[in-house]
Scaffold this motif. Sequence first.
Motif, PDB file in Angstrom:
ATOM      1  N   UNK A 155       0.830  -1.199   0.000  1.00 41.06           N
ATOM      2  CA  UNK A 155       0.000   0.000   0.000  1.00 41.06           C
ATOM      3  C   UNK A 155       0.867   1.253   0.000  1.00 41.06           C
ATOM      4  N   UNK A 156       1.966   1.208   0.738  1.00 35.81           N
ATOM      5  CA  UNK A 156       2.877   2.350   0.781  1.00 35.81           C
ATOM      6  C   UNK A 156       3.460   2.627  -0.608  1.00 35.81           C
ATOM      7  N   UNK A 157       3.799   1.562  -1.339  1.00 36.77           N
ATOM      8  CA  UNK A 157       4.309   1.734  -2.705  1.00 36.77           C
ATOM      9  C   UNK A 157       3.253   2.362  -3.611  1.00 36.77           C
ATOM     10  N   UNK A 158       2.012   1.916  -3.475  1.00 35.95           N
ATOM     11  CA  UNK A 158       0.934   2.450  -4.314  1.00 35.95           C
ATOM     12  C   UNK A 158       0.730   3.940  -4.060  1.00 35.95           C
ATOM     13  N   UNK A 159       0.810   4.346  -2.815  1.00 39.96           N
ATOM     14  CA  UNK A 159       0.615   5.756  -2.474  1.00 39.96           C
ATOM     15  C   UNK A 159       1.749   6.621  -3.026  1.00 39.96           C
ATOM     16  N   UNK A 160       2.991   6.069  -3.015  1.00 40.68           N
ATOM     17  CA  UNK A 160       4.114   6.801  -3.590  1.00 40.68           C
ATOM     18  C   UNK A 160       3.935   6.914  -5.095  1.00 40.68           C
ATOM     19  N   UNK A 161       3.504   5.821  -5.732  1.00 32.83           N
ATOM     20  CA  UNK A 161       3.323   5.825  -7.177  1.00 32.83           C
ATOM     21  C   UNK A 161       2.239   6.821  -7.597  1.00 32.83           C
ATOM     22  N   UNK A 162       1.224   6.970  -6.775  1.00 31.80           N
ATOM     23  CA  UNK A 162       0.139   7.904  -7.077  1.00 31.80           C
ATOM     24  C   UNK A 162       0.481   9.342  -6.696  1.00 31.80           C
ATOM     25  N   UNK A 163       1.577   9.508  -5.958  1.00 32.49           N
ATOM     26  CA  UNK A 163       2.010  10.852  -5.608  1.00 32.49           C
ATOM     27  C   UNK A 163       1.488  11.350  -4.284  1.00 32.49           C
ATOM     28  N   UNK A 164       0.847  10.467  -3.506  1.00 36.88           N
ATOM     29  CA  UNK A 164       0.300  10.904  -2.225  1.00 36.88           C
ATOM     30  C   UNK A 164       1.337  10.870  -1.108  1.00 36.88           C
ATOM     31  N   UNK A 165       2.329  10.004  -1.265  1.00 32.47           N
ATOM     32  CA  UNK A 165       3.397   9.919  -0.264  1.00 32.47           C
ATOM     33  C   UNK A 165       4.737   9.981  -0.985  1.00 32.47           C
ATOM     34  N   UNK A 166       5.809  10.134  -0.257  1.00 30.65           N
ATOM     35  CA  UNK A 166       7.126  10.113  -0.871  1.00 30.65           C
ATOM     36  C   UNK A 166       7.964  11.298  -0.466  1.00 30.65           C
ATOM     37  N   UNK A 167       9.276  11.146  -0.659  1.00 30.61           N
ATOM     38  CA  UNK A 167      10.203  12.177  -0.209  1.00 30.61           C
ATOM     39  C   UNK A 167      10.956  12.838  -1.358  1.00 30.61           C
ATOM     40  N   UNK A 168      10.605  12.500  -2.623  1.00 29.37           N
ATOM     41  CA  UNK A 168      11.347  13.067  -3.743  1.00 29.37           C
ATOM     42  C   UNK A 168      10.493  13.210  -4.982  1.00 29.37           C
ATOM     43  N   UNK A 169      11.099  13.012  -6.163  1.00 34.02           N
ATOM     44  CA  UNK A 169      10.430  13.186  -7.444  1.00 34.02           C
ATOM     45  C   UNK A 169       9.338  12.142  -7.644  1.00 34.02           C
ATOM     46  N   UNK A 170       8.288  12.576  -8.339  1.00 30.43           N
ATOM     47  CA  UNK A 170       7.229  11.648  -8.728  1.00 30.43           C
ATOM     48  C   UNK A 170       7.532  11.165 -10.147  1.00 30.43           C
ATOM     49  N   UNK A 171       7.721   9.853 -10.311  1.00 28.81           N
ATOM     50  CA  UNK A 171       8.020   9.264 -11.610  1.00 28.81           C
ATOM     51  C   UNK A 171       7.032   8.143 -11.875  1.00 28.81           C
ATOM     52  N   UNK A 172       6.349   8.225 -13.008  1.00 27.41           N
ATOM     53  CA  UNK A 172       5.379   7.196 -13.355  1.00 27.41           C
ATOM     54  C   UNK A 172       6.108   5.921 -13.788  1.00 27.41           C
ATOM     55  N   UNK A 173       5.453   4.790 -13.558  1.00 29.63           N
ATOM     56  CA  UNK A 173       6.051   3.501 -13.881  1.00 29.63           C
ATOM     57  C   UNK A 173       6.406   3.397 -15.370  1.00 29.63           C
ATOM     58  N   UNK A 174       5.483   3.840 -16.238  1.00 31.25           N
ATOM     59  CA  UNK A 174       5.743   3.717 -17.682  1.00 31.25           C
ATOM     60  C   UNK A 174       6.935   4.575 -18.113  1.00 31.25           C
ATOM     61  N   UNK A 175       7.109   5.747 -17.470  1.00 28.04           N
ATOM     62  CA  UNK A 175       8.253   6.601 -17.801  1.00 28.04           C
ATOM     63  C   UNK A 175       9.560   5.968 -17.328  1.00 28.04           C
ATOM     64  N   UNK A 176       9.517   5.389 -16.140  1.00 27.11           N
ATOM     65  CA  UNK A 176      10.708   4.731 -15.593  1.00 27.11           C
ATOM     66  C   UNK A 176      11.136   3.580 -16.499  1.00 27.11           C
ATOM     67  N   UNK A 177      10.199   2.700 -16.849  1.00 28.99           N
ATOM     68  CA  UNK A 177      10.534   1.518 -17.639  1.00 28.99           C
ATOM     69  C   UNK A 177      10.941   1.880 -19.057  1.00 28.99           C
ATOM     70  N   UNK A 178      10.322   2.931 -19.636  1.00 29.08           N
ATOM     71  CA  UNK A 178      10.678   3.351 -20.988  1.00 29.08           C
ATOM     72  C   UNK A 178      12.101   3.887 -21.033  1.00 29.08           C
ATOM     73  N   UNK A 179      12.464   4.717 -20.043  1.00 27.15           N
ATOM     74  CA  UNK A 179      13.820   5.275 -20.011  1.00 27.15           C
ATOM     75  C   UNK A 179      14.845   4.193 -19.671  1.00 27.15           C
ATOM     76  N   UNK A 180      14.455   3.251 -18.827  1.00 24.50           N
ATOM     77  CA  UNK A 180      15.344   2.146 -18.477  1.00 24.50           C
ATOM     78  C   UNK A 180      15.709   1.353 -19.728  1.00 24.50           C
ATOM     79  N   UNK A 181      14.701   1.068 -20.547  1.00 24.35           N
ATOM     80  CA  UNK A 181      14.921   0.311 -21.779  1.00 24.35           C
ATOM     81  C   UNK A 181      15.765   1.105 -22.766  1.00 24.35           C
ATOM     82  N   UNK A 182      15.478   2.409 -22.889  1.00 23.11           N
ATOM     83  CA  UNK A 182      16.217   3.249 -23.833  1.00 23.11           C
ATOM     84  C   UNK A 182      17.685   3.361 -23.445  1.00 23.11           C
ATOM     85  N   UNK A 183      17.958   3.512 -22.162  1.00 19.21           N
ATOM     86  CA  UNK A 183      19.343   3.613 -21.688  1.00 19.21           C
ATOM     87  C   UNK A 183      20.092   2.309 -21.912  1.00 19.21           C
ATOM     88  N   UNK A 184      19.409   1.184 -21.717  1.00 19.58           N
ATOM     89  CA  UNK A 184      20.054  -0.117 -21.922  1.00 19.58           C
ATOM     90  C   UNK A 184      20.386  -0.337 -23.392  1.00 19.58           C
TER      91      UNK A 184
END
Length: 231
Positions: free
Chosen positions: A41-70
Motif C-alpha cells: 500500500x505504501x508503494x501504491x501511495x508513492x506511485x500515485x504521488x500521495x506519499x514520498x520524499x522526492x520526485x514523482x516518476x510514473x512507472x511507464x516513464x521509468x521503464x521506458x527510459x530504463x529500456x532506452x538507456x540499456x
Amino acid sequence: MDQDEGLMAVDNIVTQFNTYEDFLDSQITTVDLYYLEDESLARQLVELGYRGTGEIVKRRDFEARKAAIEIARLAERTQKKTLTSSGKDLKDNFLKALAAREEDNRNGKSVIFIRDKNSHGQEISGYIDYAHRLKTEDFEVYFTGKRKLLPKPTDLSFYNWESHIAVCNSSPNYQVIADNPEGLLFKYKRDRKILNVDPKAPPGDNSTRIPIQTELYIQAIIFDHISRRKT
C-alpha cells in the motif's frame, strides 16, 4: 521544471535504481510503514504521488527510459568492441596488413592469397575470405603468432600441390566462378563486381592487388574491394 530538466531527473533515477519497486521503496519512510503497516500500500501511495520524499516518476516513464538507456549502452559497447589485433606487437608486414584491415572486414572486403607449407611439409595455396574467417575463428592465435593463418579446404579456394587436391567454395561475401576459361574469379555479392586474381590481369572495378613482403609465408597477396552499393 522544463522538459529537459525533467528527463534528466528521470535518467538520474533510472540509473540509480534497478527496478521501479526499488525506486518506490526509496521514497517510503519508516513512519509511513509504521502507520500504513503495508509495504504494498505504501508503494501504491508513492506511485500515485500521495506519499514520498522526492520526485514523482510514473512507472511507464521509468521503464521506458530504463529500456532506452540499456539499448544505448549495448549500442555503445558494440561500437567500441576491441579489435583482436589491438595492442599486439606485430612485427611481420603480413600481420600488420591484416590488422590494418580488421575493422573494415567486419562487413566483408578483402580476399587473402597465401602460398606456404602445411604441418606435413606439403606446399598449399588458396584464397581466403578474410571477413568470413574473422567471424568464424578467433584471430587471437594468429595475431599473437601462436599459429599461422593458412588456407583450408573450406575457404574460397584450396590447392595441395603434392596431393593435387583442389577445392572451391563460395562464402557469405564472395561467389566463386571456377569455370572461367581465363582463370579463377570471385564475384562480390553486395555489388556483383568481379574480382580477378590473375596476376597478369587487372583485379577489376574498385579492387586492388597488393603483394605483401613477409617472412612468414612463401607468398602472400591481399585483394581489397570497395563496394559502392549502400548497405
